[in-house]
Each structure stands twice: as structure tokens, then as C-alpha cells.
Enzyme design. Sequence first.
Site, short mmCIF file in Angstrom:
data_model
loop_
_atom_site.label_atom_id
_atom_site.label_comp_id
_atom_site.label_asym_id
_atom_site.label_seq_id
_atom_site.Cartn_x
_atom_site.Cartn_y
_atom_site.Cartn_z
CG HIS A 187 31.68 41.50 50.09
ND1 HIS A 187 30.42 41.87 49.70
CD2 HIS A 187 32.18 42.50 50.82
CE1 HIS A 187 30.17 43.06 50.19
NE2 HIS A 187 31.22 43.46 50.88
CD GLU A 429 43.83 51.73 26.17
OE1 GLU A 429 44.09 50.60 26.62
OE2 GLU A 429 42.98 52.48 26.69
CG ASP A 453 42.90 47.47 25.07
OD1 ASP A 453 42.30 46.49 24.60
OD2 ASP A 453 42.55 48.04 26.12
CB CYS A 500 49.98 51.06 32.88
SG CYS A 500 48.77 51.57 31.65
#
Length: 577
Positions: A187, A429, A453, A500
Site C-alpha cells: 500500500h 527475450e 532478459d 519493452c
Amino acid sequence: MIKGKVASIGIGIGKALILDDKEITLEFDKVENPALENLKFNQAMEASLAEINELYEQALSTVGIEKAQIFEAHSLILQDPEFLENIYLEINENHHKASYAIDIVSRRFMEMFQQIENDYMRERALDIKDVSHRLLKKILNINSVSLKDLSEDTILIAQDITPSQMVNLDLKHTLGIITEFGGKTSHTAIMARILELPAVVGARGITKFIKTGDLIAMNGDSGEIFINPDKETLHRLMEEKRKIDFQKKELQSYRDLPTTTLDKRCVQLEANITSPLDVDSVLKNGATGIGLFRTEFIYMDREFPPTEDEQFSIYKSVLERMQNKPVVIRTLDVGADKKIPYLKIPNEENPSLGLRAIRYCLKNKSIFKTQMRALLRSSPFGNLKIMFPMISKLEEVLILKEIISECHLELRQEGLSFREDIKLGIMIEVPSAAIMADLLTSHVDFFSIGTNDLIQYVCAVDRLNEEINEIYDPLNPAVLRLISHVIKVGEETNTEVSICGEMAGNEKMTQILLGFGLSKFSMNPSNILRIKKLIRVLHFERARVVSKEVLNLPSSSEIKNYLNSAHDKINQLSKKS
Ligand code: PEP
Ligand code: MG
């Protein structure tokens, strides 16, 4: 320097304030006069209710209705007849002190909730803890440090910071938070992101190393924490902070401008997210879509996997808020550094090469199917694309498609609607997938290159190992050649390719990726406007030449020198624009 986990980006510099929430110790003594204890309890209850109502109002205006509801729940607990009856019973029949009565009754209720096989109910146990703490502090006259009115620029440091503390912050003077516990989806981290407050979590032992009043400089982008930093470090970080603040303001003017090079090559800049709350930042930075939703983060910081309905409402809300812009949701990429204890991945010698991502999902079909059904059900609410991580061979794609067909069949039988035309893509990846990209194109709709990766596997270097960090090199010619190969395959076969991994948001790489032919980048939303500004002063045809030259350079250091000089030239152009 101490390192924690990145939770909310930005640089914070200020005096340390340690929130020392000691365990409250209670006496068991019996009392002769229960009436006095009843009175104490009633007063504590009224004061707590007033405080909670105030917190609710504050939360509404700072972090929104969804988080404010926490305090509504707290208020309901304080008015719950059964909870109150039990406390009065302990005071009046068993002659316990009010404080002791609150403690045992709260523990009893917490235990009860913790045993219920339902995540929502289990979370209520934490609410009871928060409420009982508030009552006890009132009765025992324990004054918490007030976070509302701080007199100087402050970095808050604590084992953990509760939602109540977060909405109570003096945002003018609170410039960062550091906690010992918690992860990116705690949180505290979530609220810090909403409040755009730099935060580092999981900094084990930090409260022992720091004293209140120490000067702290923290970097939410790297997780670094400097205690009483030397002049040079302080100066460097202040300089960085000043630059970031200035750039942030200036960059907003680019939000609605198109991302096109000087010779009119159009580029899509999409965003990477880890939580539906990040959508605010996606929209604020004018992303053309979401290129990567790392869904593993919604599985973290909890005891059980999110249910199909929970996932459905998360995916649906993201799709709806993106209003038909593309949203690439990646299926669970657990394993290696992303540990989720309840998924019980065995200890492995080489976790990065082990049971992770799609490998885990294919061996744990029911967990995977729950996610897939939720994704399919959310598809009518926007422009969903589904992506699979860590694909290393064609067979995996074929099995995945069979499972998706099974899900289609089930949903049809249950009368639940979904779109049949969802685009399916894979992360590139793993080197094997990159090398045989041409053989995979006819089986999927798009590729997204996961450079984080890909670099680690191409260079055979653990991406988390600081000792050998220099081998983890985005400029290794083998890495660049492989990326260029995948983009070329995409061009030749009309298969959409994006990147990405972190490389997409790295300004030094923009020109060369553009030159390779990349027209879709997905990155942390806070990088988007900076990259847009840069692309708008680039020349696609020139980038083509640069990237061709780079591919012929034999070492990373030569590529680096070459790009640095190219980047300096672009910077000069950018300043003139
Ligand atoms: C990547 O590997 O580049 C990637 C985007 O995925 P993650 O960082 O989540 O492994
Ligand atoms: Mg990856």
C-alpha cells in the site's frame, strides 16, 4: 550507501524522521471500577471515530475514493455491535482494563478473519489491527509523531508506513519515504506513486543505520539511500533533482504533439505498467497505449493468487480507462527475482534459467487458466492484446494456443462473452526465440523484445549481479545484432515489433533503435515525453545510416564512443528546437 527496492521514482533530500511505532505493552491487572474503564473506552472510541472521519475526508481529496474506503471500513469496525459488545463484556464481566479488553477482543476478531478462505476478509484483519492500535494509543495517551505539520524538508523512515500515515502526510515537507518492509505493490508504494513521492521500500535494517536528524539523500529510480552524504554526492543528487523538476515541467508541453521524426517517420510511444494505478501516469504522459502490463505484480504482497473475478475487474478497468488504445497485458512472469512465495517455486541452482514465466504457467495450468479466462472476459471492454513471456520454442506457443481454445470453449458453454480477434504476441527475450524469429512469425501477431532478459541471456550474465555488471551490456555487438535481426524479420513479414525492456526508454539508444526500423517503444511512463522530444529532432534516414555503421563496429566501447558523439550532436539540435 544502502540499497532498497525501487517503489516510486524521484530524488528526495531531507532530514530523517524515524517513525518509531513500538509494540504497545499492556498490563493484565483486573480493575475494581469497570465504570471508569467504560468511560475511558467510550472517550477513546469517540476520539478515534472523529479522527477516522477526518482521515477519510483527507484521503478523498488526496488519493481518491478507492483508498479512502479503507477509513470507511475502519469506521464501520468501530461501530460494529458485536465488536463493541465483546469489549464491554471483557470490561464489565471479566473486570479487564479497557486497554486489555480492546487488545484481546481485537486479537480474537483478527484470528477469526484470518481463518476465512477469502482474501478480502483476511485483509479485514489488518483493518482491525489498525483500529485497535488507534484506540489503544488514545487510552494509553501515546502520542504518535505528527506527520501533518513538519517544520523542515523530511524523509520519513519506518519499518512500515500505514495507509493512515500516508494520507496524513505534510506533502509540502515530506520529500521521500523509506521503509524496511514491503514491496512495489505494498500500500505504501502504491500510495507513494499516486502522490508522486519518491519511495524506496524493502531497505532491510535501515532504521538501525539512521538516526532522526541525519541528512538523507535517496534516489527512487535506483533504490539508493545515502546517509549524511559527502558534499560531492549531495551536490550531484541536488543537481539531478533540479534537472528532473525542470524537465518535468518543460516536457508537459510535448504531451499532445505527435511523435514524428523531422522526415515524418511516425513512432508509437507506449507505457509499461505494473498496476492499474499507473494508468494515471500513462495518460498524463500522453502514451499511445500500454505496451506492457507486468501482471505478476498483482499476484504479489498477498497470500493467494488473485481470483478470476478480481483479475477480470483489474484488466477491465485498465482497458476502459485506455479507451480503445492498445493494451498489451503480459501473462504471469513469476520466478527468478520476482518471487511469489505461495506459488511455491522450488529452490533452484539457476532460477533465471529455471521454472519461470511461461514455463511455470504451463506446469501450473489452473493458475494460468484463471488468468487467461479473466483476460478473455475483459476483452470486450477495450483493445486487449495478450503477450507471453520467456518463450524459447515453438511448441510452447502451440500449447498455449490449445489452452486458449479450451478457455474459449468453457466461456462459451458458460455463456460468458469475449472477443475472438484478440492479438496474441510473445516476448522475444530468450536468444533461441530471437534467432528463430522468422519461424515464429506465422504463429503470433506481434513480438515485443524484452531487452532486460535478452541482454542477460545473450551475454550469459545475471542481470542482478552487481559484481559483473559491466558484462551486462546493452551495447554488446551481439545484443544489437540480435535486436536488429528481430526488427528486420518483423519488417519482412509484416509482423509488429516493439521493445519493452529498459533500453526503449534510454535516450542514448533511441537513434540506433529507430535506425534499425523500430517504430514502437514501450517504457516507464515517466520517460515518454523525454523520448518524444528527442525523436522529434531526429532524422530517420540519418538514423538508418548511424545504425548500419554501429552494426559494423566490433566492440561495445567503440559503439559507445560513436553513439556519444552522435548523441551530443542531437542534444545540440534539441536545445536549439
Ligand atoms: C524484459 O525482460 O526486458 C522485460 C521487459 O521483462 P521483465 O523486465 O519484466 O523481465
Ligand atoms: Mg523479461
